[in-house]
Each structure stands twice: as structure tokens, then as C-alpha cells.
Design a protein around this motif. Structure first.
Motif, PDB file in Angstrom:
ATOM      1  N   PHE A 104       2.080 -19.076  -0.098  1.00 60.78           N
ATOM      2  CA  PHE A 104       2.520 -18.512   1.178  1.00 60.78           C
ATOM      3  C   PHE A 104       1.294 -18.079   1.974  1.00 60.78           C
ATOM      4  O   PHE A 104       0.748 -16.987   1.803  1.00 60.78           O
ATOM      5  CB  PHE A 104       3.441 -17.304   0.914  1.00 60.78           C
ATOM      6  CG  PHE A 104       4.302 -16.917   2.088  1.00 60.78           C
ATOM      7  CD1 PHE A 104       5.497 -17.575   2.343  1.00 60.78           C
ATOM      8  CD2 PHE A 104       3.939 -15.869   2.922  1.00 60.78           C
ATOM      9  CE1 PHE A 104       6.305 -17.208   3.403  1.00 60.78           C
ATOM     10  CE2 PHE A 104       4.742 -15.491   3.989  1.00 60.78           C
ATOM     11  CZ  PHE A 104       5.929 -16.159   4.229  1.00 60.78           C
ATOM     12  N   THR A 105       0.809 -18.967   2.832  1.00 63.61           N
ATOM     13  CA  THR A 105      -0.319 -18.668   3.712  1.00 63.61           C
ATOM     14  C   THR A 105       0.041 -19.169   5.105  1.00 63.61           C
ATOM     15  O   THR A 105       1.017 -19.881   5.296  1.00 63.61           O
ATOM     16  CB  THR A 105      -1.603 -19.344   3.213  1.00 63.61           C
ATOM     17  OG1 THR A 105      -1.413 -20.765   3.160  1.00 63.61           O
ATOM     18  CG2 THR A 105      -1.998 -18.830   1.837  1.00 63.61           C
ATOM     19  N   GLY A 106      -0.754 -18.770   6.095  1.00 60.63           N
ATOM     20  CA  GLY A 106      -0.452 -19.160   7.468  1.00 60.63           C
ATOM     21  C   GLY A 106       0.758 -18.433   8.004  1.00 60.63           C
ATOM     22  O   GLY A 106       1.724 -19.045   8.452  1.00 60.63           O
ATOM     23  N   PHE A 107       0.732 -17.099   7.990  1.00 62.62           N
ATOM     24  CA  PHE A 107       1.912 -16.287   8.289  1.00 62.62           C
ATOM     25  C   PHE A 107       1.638 -15.246   9.374  1.00 62.62           C
ATOM     26  O   PHE A 107       0.502 -14.884   9.647  1.00 62.62           O
ATOM     27  CB  PHE A 107       2.386 -15.561   7.024  1.00 62.62           C
ATOM     28  CG  PHE A 107       1.275 -14.903   6.235  1.00 62.62           C
ATOM     29  CD1 PHE A 107       0.676 -13.725   6.667  1.00 62.62           C
ATOM     30  CD2 PHE A 107       0.822 -15.485   5.054  1.00 62.62           C
ATOM     31  CE1 PHE A 107      -0.352 -13.134   5.947  1.00 62.62           C
ATOM     32  CE2 PHE A 107      -0.215 -14.902   4.330  1.00 62.62           C
ATOM     33  CZ  PHE A 107      -0.799 -13.724   4.780  1.00 62.62           C
ATOM     34  N   ARG A 108       2.730 -14.781   9.973  1.00 71.83           N
ATOM     35  CA  ARG A 108       2.699 -13.556  10.749  1.00 71.83           C
ATOM     36  C   ARG A 108       2.854 -12.407   9.754  1.00 71.83           C
ATOM     37  O   ARG A 108       3.700 -12.475   8.860  1.00 71.83           O
ATOM     38  CB  ARG A 108       3.827 -13.539  11.774  1.00 71.83           C
ATOM     39  CG  ARG A 108       3.790 -14.762  12.671  1.00 71.83           C
ATOM     40  CD  ARG A 108       4.997 -14.870  13.563  1.00 71.83           C
ATOM     41  NE  ARG A 108       5.120 -16.240  14.039  1.00 71.83           N
ATOM     42  CZ  ARG A 108       5.804 -16.600  15.109  1.00 71.83           C
ATOM     43  NH1 ARG A 108       6.469 -15.703  15.804  1.00 71.83           N
ATOM     44  NH2 ARG A 108       5.837 -17.870  15.474  1.00 71.83           N
ATOM     45  N   MET A 109       2.069 -11.369   9.912  1.00 72.56           N
ATOM     46  CA  MET A 109       2.031 -10.306   8.918  1.00 72.56           C
ATOM     47  C   MET A 109       2.497  -8.988   9.538  1.00 72.56           C
ATOM     48  O   MET A 109       1.933  -8.518  10.516  1.00 72.56           O
ATOM     49  CB  MET A 109       0.613 -10.157   8.367  1.00 72.56           C
ATOM     50  CG  MET A 109       0.472  -9.097   7.282  1.00 72.56           C
ATOM     51  SD  MET A 109      -1.163  -9.141   6.471  1.00 72.56           S
ATOM     52  CE  MET A 109      -2.217  -8.577   7.829  1.00 72.56           C
ATOM     53  N   TYR A 110       3.546  -8.419   8.945  1.00 75.86           N
ATOM     54  CA  TYR A 110       4.090  -7.133   9.372  1.00 75.86           C
ATOM     55  C   TYR A 110       3.531  -6.071   8.432  1.00 75.86           C
ATOM     56  O   TYR A 110       3.744  -6.127   7.219  1.00 75.86           O
ATOM     57  CB  TYR A 110       5.616  -7.187   9.279  1.00 75.86           C
ATOM     58  CG  TYR A 110       6.376  -5.990   9.795  1.00 75.86           C
ATOM     59  CD1 TYR A 110       6.316  -4.761   9.169  1.00 75.86           C
ATOM     60  CD2 TYR A 110       7.220  -6.110  10.901  1.00 75.86           C
ATOM     61  CE1 TYR A 110       7.037  -3.667   9.638  1.00 75.86           C
ATOM     62  CE2 TYR A 110       7.952  -5.028  11.371  1.00 75.86           C
ATOM     63  CZ  TYR A 110       7.858  -3.814  10.734  1.00 75.86           C
ATOM     64  OH  TYR A 110       8.589  -2.743  11.192  1.00 75.86           O
ATOM     65  N   VAL A 111       2.786  -5.116   9.003  1.00 73.34           N
ATOM     66  CA  VAL A 111       2.186  -4.068   8.176  1.00 73.34           C
ATOM     67  C   VAL A 111       2.712  -2.707   8.613  1.00 73.34           C
ATOM     68  O   VAL A 111       2.824  -2.409   9.797  1.00 73.34           O
ATOM     69  CB  VAL A 111       0.650  -4.097   8.234  1.00 73.34           C
ATOM     70  CG1 VAL A 111       0.121  -5.396   7.648  1.00 73.34           C
ATOM     71  CG2 VAL A 111       0.114  -3.898   9.647  1.00 73.34           C
ATOM     72  N   PHE A 112       3.042  -1.899   7.615  1.00 77.48           N
ATOM     73  CA  PHE A 112       3.570  -0.558   7.836  1.00 77.48           C
ATOM     74  C   PHE A 112       2.973   0.371   6.791  1.00 77.48           C
ATOM     75  O   PHE A 112       2.933   0.036   5.605  1.00 77.48           O
ATOM     76  CB  PHE A 112       5.102  -0.584   7.704  1.00 77.48           C
ATOM     77  CG  PHE A 112       5.721   0.777   7.488  1.00 77.48           C
ATOM     78  CD1 PHE A 112       5.802   1.688   8.523  1.00 77.48           C
ATOM     79  CD2 PHE A 112       6.205   1.144   6.241  1.00 77.48           C
ATOM     80  CE1 PHE A 112       6.358   2.937   8.322  1.00 77.48           C
ATOM     81  CE2 PHE A 112       6.769   2.387   6.025  1.00 77.48           C
ATOM     82  CZ  PHE A 112       6.836   3.296   7.073  1.00 77.48           C
ATOM     83  N   ASP A 113       2.466   1.545   7.214  1.00 77.68           N
ATOM     84  CA  ASP A 113       2.015   2.574   6.292  1.00 77.68           C
ATOM     85  C   ASP A 113       1.037   1.984   5.268  1.00 77.68           C
ATOM     86  O   ASP A 113       0.039   1.397   5.659  1.00 77.68           O
ATOM     87  CB  ASP A 113       3.242   3.228   5.658  1.00 77.68           C
ATOM     88  CG  ASP A 113       2.916   4.473   4.855  1.00 77.68           C
ATOM     89  OD1 ASP A 113       2.702   5.529   5.477  1.00 77.68           O
ATOM     90  OD2 ASP A 113       2.860   4.391   3.617  1.00 77.68           O
ATOM     91  N   PHE A 114       1.305   2.117   3.944  1.00 76.45           N
ATOM     92  CA  PHE A 114       0.403   1.561   2.930  1.00 76.45           C
ATOM     93  C   PHE A 114       0.218   0.060   3.109  1.00 76.45           C
ATOM     94  O   PHE A 114      -0.784  -0.503   2.653  1.00 76.45           O
ATOM     95  CB  PHE A 114       0.968   1.812   1.523  1.00 76.45           C
ATOM     96  CG  PHE A 114       0.626   3.149   0.918  1.00 76.45           C
ATOM     97  CD1 PHE A 114       0.176   4.211   1.694  1.00 76.45           C
ATOM     98  CD2 PHE A 114       0.784   3.355  -0.450  1.00 76.45           C
ATOM     99  CE1 PHE A 114      -0.106   5.450   1.127  1.00 76.45           C
ATOM    100  CE2 PHE A 114       0.491   4.584  -1.026  1.00 76.45           C
ATOM    101  CZ  PHE A 114       0.050   5.632  -0.252  1.00 76.45           C
ATOM    102  N   GLY A 115       1.165  -0.610   3.741  1.00 78.11           N
ATOM    103  CA  GLY A 115       1.038  -2.045   3.970  1.00 78.11           C
ATOM    104  C   GLY A 115      -0.125  -2.409   4.868  1.00 78.11           C
ATOM    105  O   GLY A 115      -0.664  -3.517   4.778  1.00 78.11           O
TER     106      GLY A 115
END
Length: 278
Positions: free
Chosen positions: A95-106
Motif C-alpha cells: 500500500f503505497t501512493g496514498f493520501r494520508m490522513y493524520v490525527f494526533d499520534f498519527g
């Protein structure tokens, strides 16, 4: 209205002997969306968002090692360890080439990965995920500065978990107590990894300049959605991204840290309408 077509599958991947649990939904040929969870939660925090987006994206949401249903190997936990493991997980499941959703520790996990693999990042969605000292409230600064293991363990109490969901919320009665109760179940089951991570949080602040340099150099298309009542990561942290990403979309919501609890539909619509240029 088109009927929902896809189901969410609950899977495990072996990553160097560590079983990583993840939720996966959507068409593998659809745009990829990676959801990285925060403290004190796991991928279950995205269950409703996945239902909203699974017919538009190929979605994956892993549990960090030591969180949720993933293994919790006996060792010292750090954000470097989380990022190393999730990086290997993404390679393992292809799983590469993605939109990345980051929250808090993410956010510290995701920005470590993005700095190592800028070619993987096709767009950023930042929701109350901090990368600037501007965004640290006094509460967060005290949280980071206090490296007493006893104080870190106190932060895993039910009162604090509930506070994270309700403080700053527009209408606390709309937030189900199942949220913090489920999080507390996992905290009580395996507190040691989270104590280690609380004590390691200062390592993220030290990396802020590196992550800001990544943003300035690579200019990933970015959507920022932020609960302005967040008691930990305050509104100036959302606006600070615009210094390095002047083309980013910024949307502030009258809610708290867990913005999806009150603004799921609005944030899902923004994600569907977000079209990265890379």
C-alpha cells in the motif's frame, strides 16, 4: 443515491513477527487513503469514516503496535518504533501512493514516513495533527515536559480519556460514551506501550523542523480540518501549516480534539472533494 457497494474487512499482517491489525475497504483500483489513528484510540476511531468513504477510496486503517488489536511486543516503545513498524506494514501489504490522513499520534508517525518516502504521499489530510510549536497548548506543553512515569500513567485514567473526547465539543451529549469506554478498555489492557509513548512525545517536537522542511520542499497537496476547541493542539497549529503550505485548504470546526465525532459528514465531504495535484 448510489447504494453502498463495498464491505470493510478486518485483517492481520505479519510484520517482522508482529501481527498488525488493520481495517480495509473499497476497490483496490480506487485512490488510496491511509488513516493513521491517535491517542488513546486505535483504528476503530475511523469505523464511521470508513463507511462514508469506502465507495470512493481504497481505505486502510492499521492499529499501531501496542494499540487496539495489534500485537504489543515487550520492549521500549517510541514513535520511531511505531513509524518503522507501520512503514514495514505498508510495504508488506503493498500500500503505497496514498493520501494520508493524520490525527494526533498519527501525525508524528505519518510525518516520519512521509519524510522517508515523499514519493508515497499523494496528498495530506491533517486533522488536529500537530507539527508546529504554535499548536501546543499549555496543557500539551506540560504533558510533554513532565517525564515522570507515574504522571504518564495517570494520563491513562478514564477521567482523562473522557476529557479528550468532551472538552471543546460543541454538544457533548451527541458524543457516545462508547468512544472513550472502548479506548479505556485497551488502555487498561495494555498500558505500558502508551506510558512509553507519552514519555517519548518530546522526540516529536524535536523533529518539527525536519517535518516542516519536508512540507516546504515537497509541497504536498494538503487539506487541513481542525477542531478549534482542542485542549491539546490549538488553532494556531492549524494555521501554522500555511506558512510552509500556502496553497493548503484550511477548515476550522466548532468542536474539540476528536472532530469526526461531531463533524463526520462535513469532513468526509471535504475528503471526497479534495483533489491533489500530484
Amino acid at each position: 443515491m448510489t447504494a453502498k457497494m463495498h464491505v470493510t474487512r478486518h485483517r492481520f499482517a505479519d510484520v517482522g513477527g508482529i501481527k498488525i491489525f488493520y481495517r480495509e475497504a473499497g476497490d483496490p483500483d480506487a485512490p488510496k487513503l491511509l488513516l493513521l489513528h491517535g491517542f488513546p484510540s486505535a483504528s476503530h476511531q475511523y469505523a464511521r469514516l470508513i463507511e462514508e468513504l469506502k465507495d470512493d477510496f481504497h481505505v486502510i486503517a492499521p492499529d499501531n503496535p501496542g494499540s487496539g488489536h495489534s500485537d504489543a511486543p515487550e520492549q521500549r516503545y517510541s514513535f520511531d518504533f511505531l513509524a518503522d513498524t507501520i512503514e514495514k506494514f505498508l510495504e508488506t501489504v503493498g500500500f503505497t501512493g496514498f493520501r494520508m490522513y493524520v490525527f494526533d499520534f498519527g501525525a508524528p508517525v505519518g510525518f516520519r514516513i512521509a519524510s522517508r518516502h515523499p514519493e508515497w504521499i499523494k496528498g495530506l489530510i491533517v486533522q488536529n495533527g500537530n507539527a508546529y510549536e504554535d499548536g501546543l497548548s499549555e496543557l500539551a506543553k506540560n504533558f510533554i515536559a513532565n517525564r515522570d512515569p507515574r504522571a504518564a500513567r495517570d494520563m491513562l485514567a478514564l477521567e482523562y480519556t473522557r476529557f479528550g473526547y468532551l472538552e471543546g465539543a460543541r454538544d457533548p451529549e451527541t458524543i457516545s460514551p462508547d468512544t472513550w469506554t472502548l479506548d479505556q478498555h485497551y488502555l487498561d489492557l495494555r498500558p505500558e506501550p502508551q506510558v512509553d509513548l507519552v514519555l517519548d512525545y518530546h522526540s516529536n517536537v524535536a523533529k518539527y523542523p525536519e517535518w516542516q522542511a519536508y512540507l516546504r520542499e515537497h509541497q504536498p497537496s494538503t487539506l487541513i480540518t481542525w477542531g478549534r476547541g482542542d485542549p491539546f493542539f490549538i488553532e494556531p497549529g492549524a494555521k501554522a501549516y500555511l506558512r510552509d503550505l500556502p496553497g493548503a485548504q484550511l477548515h476550522l470546526f466548532d468542536t474539540g480534539h476528536f472532530a469526526l465525532e461531531e463533524n463526520l459528514a462535513e469532513i468526509a465531504a471535504l475528503i471526497r472533494g479534495f483533489t491533489p495535484t500530484v
